[in-house]
Design an enzyme around this catalytic site. Structure first.
Site, mmCIF file in Angstrom:
data_model
loop_
_atom_site.group_PDB
_atom_site.id
_atom_site.type_symbol
_atom_site.label_atom_id
_atom_site.label_comp_id
_atom_site.label_asym_id
_atom_site.label_seq_id
_atom_site.Cartn_x
_atom_site.Cartn_y
_atom_site.Cartn_z
ATOM 1 N N SER A 186 110.872 88.560 64.791
ATOM 2 C CA SER A 186 111.069 89.259 63.540
ATOM 3 C C SER A 186 109.790 89.240 62.684
ATOM 4 C CB SER A 186 112.257 88.609 62.822
ATOM 5 O OG SER A 186 112.716 89.433 61.802
ATOM 6 N N ASP A 356 120.641 95.641 67.255
ATOM 7 C CA ASP A 356 119.891 95.015 66.170
ATOM 8 C C ASP A 356 119.801 95.949 64.966
ATOM 9 O OD1 ASP A 356 118.013 93.674 64.590
ATOM 10 O OD2 ASP A 356 116.944 92.913 66.342
ATOM 11 N N HIS A 389 119.940 90.826 66.322
ATOM 12 C CA HIS A 389 118.756 90.104 65.850
ATOM 13 C C HIS A 389 118.730 88.621 66.209
ATOM 14 C CE1 HIS A 389 115.239 90.999 63.471
ATOM 15 N NE2 HIS A 389 115.357 89.856 62.837
#
Ligand SMILES: *[C@@H]1O[C@H](CO)[C@@H](O)[C@H](O)[C@H]1NC(C)=O
Ligand SMILES: *[C@@H]1O[C@H](CO)[C@@H](O)[C@H](O)[C@H]1NC(C)=O
Length: 413
Positions: A186, A356, A389
């Site tokens: 991320s 995601d 995620h």
């Protein structure tokens, strides 16, 4: 995690706040071995810090270090030098793990040793290093500033690009004499891409694996995410000011209350409404996660991430008007990070998920497009239809699906 990974975590912890016990800041407890130069034999089983709480309990050696950035932040980092069965004296290649926003390095070691990336890498013969971003619990030191002051929190991911990552790379490079493999999740992907696009890290980087990559955020779709992004660019700074964004603090709770009062916003299943439907989280691990995360970041950092959502281009922090930008940058608009400047021969492994909500498939498409001239044999792309995620870090099936592929990729370099 990206703009909203953290917010989901923030919101989650907010809703579970009754379960949370504020932990005293233990950063200082781990400051017993500045730069690892204390002399003499090192203690492989320290009693404080992330090593003590989460690594040596599984039978691994671990060592705490401190790295001071050019702008004075003192970052705690950990090293797992070998696997459970020892090292056999071989020279090992270092791997640096960089977490996302509003969490810290502990997220790499929350599952069992057979499921957590840090342990799997150590058992596979790598020398594993874990970074902790400034402002999180193991990285709250500074040469002159106090984390209780606003001045300590006047930074965004620009400073992680310019100072944190280069300082950590230098440190590990000098400790090991070797180039690093890198794993980012991320925001950990964003800061590496931006840093490399400016020519930093390049001479010390062997290869990079980018999980749930975040560079462009303009297709983030969740109502809550977009609302939060708007709020961050708007009222947040009057509500909280440019200071610490402590997800466990009262000002943040008030802010979240306001957000959740908006019609159409689903604050019931917060993790899902922010990150997408994670397929493969273990509920015991999730409990552990909620006891330890989220961690603080700066409000300015979240505002900067929100600008990325709004603008759809990657640039430095926008001070909001021409004059201020002139003052900081010598130009009216903030300078951009041009990802086309990433050297084409750096080996890259990109893994992204179909579920995601933060690292949206279309935004990853934009990133891949900016890498379209990358040397064909240096870019590996993996798409995992069912992953959202958090699955990339905490998923119980991540080993088979992602981590084994990362290890194979590292071994090819
Ligand atoms: C979930 O975590 C618990 C505690 O670490 C562990 O005992 C259990 O085996 C895990 N479940 C799966 C499916 O990995
Ligand atoms: C980014 O760099 C590339 C190649 O150096 C250049 O062609 C392109 O115009 C740049 N993009 C921007 C927005 O400046």
């Amino acid at each position: 995690m990206a703009l909203c990974g953290f917010l989901s975590l923030a919101l989650l912890s907010f809703s579970f706040s009754i379960l949370l016990v504020e932990q005293p800041n233990r950063a200082y407890g781990s400051r017993h071995d500045t730069f690892g130069l204390a002399g003499g034999a090192w203690d492989p089983y320290p009693r404080f810090g992330l090593c003590a709480s989460s690594v040596i309990v599984h039978g691994y050696k671990c060592r705490e270090f401190e790295v001071t950035t050019e702008d004075g932040y003192v970052l705690g980092i950990q090293r797992i030098p070998e696997g459970r069965s020892g090292g056999g004296g071989r020279t090992k290649q270092p791997v640096l793990l960089q977490h996302g926003v509003l969490v810290d390095g502990m997220t790499w070691v929350m599952n069992s040793p057979d499921q957590s990336l840090a342990f799997i890498l150590a058992d596979s013969g790598f020398d594993v290093w874990i970074a902790n971003t400034r402002g999180t619990r193991y990285s709250r030191g500074h040469t002159t500033l106090d984390p209780a002051s606003q001045a300590y929190w006047f930074w965004s991911w620009d400073e992680l690009v310019s100072y944190d990552l280069p300082a950590i790379f230098d440190f590990i490079y000098h400790q090991t004499g070797q180039k690093l493999h890198y794993v980012g999740h991320s925001m950990g992907t964003l800061i590496a891409l931006a840093s490399v696009s400016q020519g930093k890290l390049v001479d010390k980087l062997r290869s990079a694996a980018l999980l749930s990559p975040v560079a462009y955020l303009s297709h983030m779709t969740t109502a809550l995410g977009l609302l939060a992004a708007r709020a961050f660019v708007g009222e947040i700074t009057t509500l909280i000011g440019f200071s610490e964004f402590n997800p466990k603090g009262q000002p943040v709770a008030n802010f979240l209350n306001v957000l959740c009062a908006n019609p159409g916003v689903d604050c019931y299943d917060l993790l899902t409404s922010f990150t997408g439907q994670n397929c493969c989280l273990n509920s015991s691990t999730l409990d552990l996660f909620l006891k330890n995360e989220p961690q603080s970041t700066s409000t300015k950092n979240l505002v900067h991430l929100s600008q990325t959502v709004r603008d759809g281009i990657l640039s430095k922090y926008d001070y909001g008007n021409r004059d201020l930008n002139m003052e900081y940058y010598g130009q009216g608009r903030p300078p951009i990070y041009n990802l086309s400047n990433i050297p084409r021969n750096i080996p890259l492994f990109v893994s992204y998920g179909g579920q995601d909500a933060l690292s949206d498939v279309r935004d990853v498409g934009l990133l891949l497009d900016s890498l379209k001239f990358h040397d064909g044999d240096k870019l590996t792309v993996q798409f995992i239809r069912d992953f959202a995620h958090a699955d990339f870090i905490l998923g119980v099936s991540a080993r088979e699906i992602v981590y084994n592929a990362i290890i194979a990729f590292f071994r090819r370099q």
